[in-house]
Design an enzyme around this catalytic site. Structure first.
Site, PDB file in Angstrom:
ATOM      1  N   SER A 143       6.418 -63.381 -24.935  1.00 15.37           N
ATOM      2  CA  SER A 143       6.621 -63.190 -23.591  1.00 15.37           C
ATOM      3  C   SER A 143       5.663 -63.662 -22.628  1.00 15.37           C
ATOM      4  O   SER A 143       4.504 -63.085 -22.659  1.00 15.37           O
ATOM      5  CB  SER A 143       7.282 -61.453 -23.329  1.00 15.37           C
ATOM      6  N   HIS A 193      12.423 -65.519 -22.403  1.00 14.54           N
ATOM      7  CA  HIS A 193      12.107 -66.578 -23.439  1.00 14.54           C
ATOM      8  C   HIS A 193      13.068 -67.759 -23.184  1.00 14.54           C
ATOM      9  O   HIS A 193      14.357 -67.527 -23.162  1.00 14.54           O
ATOM     10  CB  HIS A 193      12.619 -65.824 -24.720  1.00 14.54           C
ATOM     11  N   HIS A 196      13.667 -62.076 -32.343  1.00 13.33           N
ATOM     12  CA  HIS A 196      13.368 -60.715 -32.605  1.00 13.33           C
ATOM     13  C   HIS A 196      14.243 -60.292 -33.671  1.00 13.33           C
ATOM     14  O   HIS A 196      15.363 -60.317 -33.400  1.00 13.33           O
ATOM     15  CB  HIS A 196      13.308 -59.814 -31.574  1.00 13.33           C
ATOM     16  N   TYR A 203      15.567 -57.149 -33.110  1.00  7.34           N
ATOM     17  CA  TYR A 203      16.181 -56.299 -32.270  1.00  7.34           C
ATOM     18  C   TYR A 203      17.246 -57.148 -31.855  1.00  7.34           C
ATOM     19  O   TYR A 203      18.194 -56.519 -31.220  1.00  7.34           O
ATOM     20  CB  TYR A 203      15.176 -55.520 -31.414  1.00  7.34           C
ATOM     21  N   GLU A 204      17.411 -58.517 -31.821  1.00  4.81           N
ATOM     22  CA  GLU A 204      18.342 -59.145 -31.222  1.00  4.81           C
ATOM     23  C   GLU A 204      19.501 -59.205 -32.135  1.00  4.81           C
ATOM     24  O   GLU A 204      20.606 -59.951 -31.796  1.00  4.81           O
ATOM     25  CB  GLU A 204      17.849 -60.646 -30.981  1.00  4.81           C
ATOM     26  N   ALA A 208       3.542 -60.159 -26.800  1.00  5.89           N
ATOM     27  CA  ALA A 208       2.855 -59.134 -25.967  1.00  5.89           C
ATOM     28  C   ALA A 208       3.285 -57.842 -26.613  1.00  5.89           C
ATOM     29  O   ALA A 208       4.026 -57.663 -27.541  1.00  5.89           O
ATOM     30  CB  ALA A 208       4.076 -59.094 -24.764  1.00  5.89           C
ATOM     31  N   MET A 267       7.057 -55.581 -31.245  1.00  7.84           N
ATOM     32  CA  MET A 267       8.220 -55.977 -31.783  1.00  7.84           C
ATOM     33  C   MET A 267       8.444 -57.289 -32.181  1.00  7.84           C
ATOM     34  O   MET A 267       9.700 -57.680 -32.498  1.00  7.84           O
ATOM     35  CB  MET A 267       9.349 -55.725 -30.918  1.00  7.84           C
ATOM     36  N   SER A 268       7.378 -58.002 -32.776  1.00  7.12           N
ATOM     37  CA  SER A 268       7.618 -59.352 -33.335  1.00  7.12           C
ATOM     38  C   SER A 268       6.455 -59.737 -34.230  1.00  7.12           C
ATOM     39  O   SER A 268       5.902 -58.720 -34.969  1.00  7.12           O
ATOM     40  CB  SER A 268       7.625 -60.364 -32.177  1.00  7.12           C
ATOM     41  N   ASN A 289       0.215 -53.254 -21.808  1.00 14.22           N
ATOM     42  CA  ASN A 289      -0.033 -51.667 -21.407  1.00 14.22           C
ATOM     43  C   ASN A 289      -0.433 -51.025 -22.434  1.00 14.22           C
ATOM     44  O   ASN A 289      -0.560 -51.328 -23.590  1.00 14.22           O
ATOM     45  CB  ASN A 289       1.843 -51.416 -21.258  1.00 14.22           C
ATOM     46  N   HIS A 345      10.067 -53.642 -18.878  1.00 14.20           N
ATOM     47  CA  HIS A 345       9.852 -55.090 -19.263  1.00 14.20           C
ATOM     48  C   HIS A 345       9.345 -55.906 -18.395  1.00 14.20           C
ATOM     49  O   HIS A 345       8.537 -56.630 -18.812  1.00 14.20           O
ATOM     50  CB  HIS A 345      11.382 -55.486 -20.072  1.00 14.20           C
TER      51      HIS A 345
END
Ligand code: HPA
Length: 266
Positions: A24, A55, A77, A79-80, A107, A205-206, A229, A241
């Site tokens: 990201s 992306h 990812h 989650y996709e 990220a 998440m990756s 963050n 996001h």
């Protein structure tokens, strides 16, 4: 399955040995590539598409800092909704076309009070908390192992080199443990507390699915988190996001310089 021969043909004789996966807000490197050959993922039969804001869905091949590199602008990812084996297939297709080293960027949220948003953490190890594994689907293929040794997943020698480069450049480079969650929701405060007790320094998440597949097929890995963050409960305002995209552009400037200096060596 990806049509690997077709992918190789599309490279039109280019033979990069280093691939870079851009997370990201880290697309600056792809924009700086000289003499670029651009291949949209949808031109390669069987190649998945990225569906995340920020992306793209293409790779850029060309020279960056005097090395021929293949940059993936847009990663996949879990989650996709991608099957974890799809990510392994992508990495194996990179191996098939000659990639020997993979530089992964992402990220991530910090779980460590000493690692601040806008800073970079080089990953030294990971905790796979995603509940999934990219090696499950295709690991009965003969050319790959099943019980993969993970003791040097994030190559020690390459990390030592990067530490030296960062200190020569005066870039602050943390080193720590990355914990992967499946997402796509950001973590709860209770989860963040638990991950800290587990020994993780950053959460995202990756990356883990790519690393497992890369180690399995003999590709050396370097991976960096651009910290966007503090984890939920460690900072006062809620996460968005858009915040992860804007803060990562600050960290990505240093990360881009670092990768540039690394590629310029030898
Ligand atoms: N948690 C999980 N994934 C993330 C975060 C986070 O705090 N920040 C960026 N990606």
């Amino acid at each position: 399955m990806i049509n690997k021969k077709q992918f190789k043909n599309l490279l039109s004789g280019r033979s990069p040995k280093i691939a870079i996966i851009l997370g990201s807000g880290l697309s600056e490197i792809a924009n700086a590539i000289e003499n670029p050959l651009i291949i949209d993922y949808h031109h390669i039969e069987g190649f998945p598409k990225s569906t995340v804001k920020g992306h793209k869905s293409r790779m850029v091949i060309g020279n960056f800092s005097n090395k021929e590199v293949l940059c993936m602008q847009g990663r996949f990812h879990l989650y996709e909704g991608h099957h974890p084996g799809v990510i392994a297939d992508v990495i194996r297709s990179l191996r098939y076309v000659g990639i020997e080293e993979l530089i992964i960027t992402n990220a991530a949220g910090s779980l460590n009070p000493d690692i601040h948003p806008g800073e970079i953490m080089m990953i030294k190890d990971h905790i796979n908390f995603s509940g999934q594994n990219s090696l499950i689907a295709f690991s009965d293929q003969e050319e790959f192992q099943r019980f993969v040794d993970m003791s040097n997943a994030y190559d020690k020698d390459l990390r030592a080199e990067l530490r030296d480069i960062a200190s020569e450049m005066g870039v602050l480079l943390h080193e720590g443990v990355y914990l992967m969650v499946l997402g796509p929701n950001f973590d709860t405060a209770a989860e963040v507390k638990a991950f800290r007790i587990m020994g993780a320094d950053a959460v995202g998440m990756s990356t883990v699915p790519e690393v497992l597949a890369a180690v399995d097929c003999g590709i050396k890995v370097l991976a960096f988190s651009s910290i966007t963050n503090f984890g939920t409960g460690m900072q006062e305002h809620p996460l968005t996001h858009d915040e992860t995209l804007s803060v990562s552009s600050q960290a990505s400037k240093n990360l881009t310089r670092l990768i540039q200096a690394y590629l310029a060596k030898d």
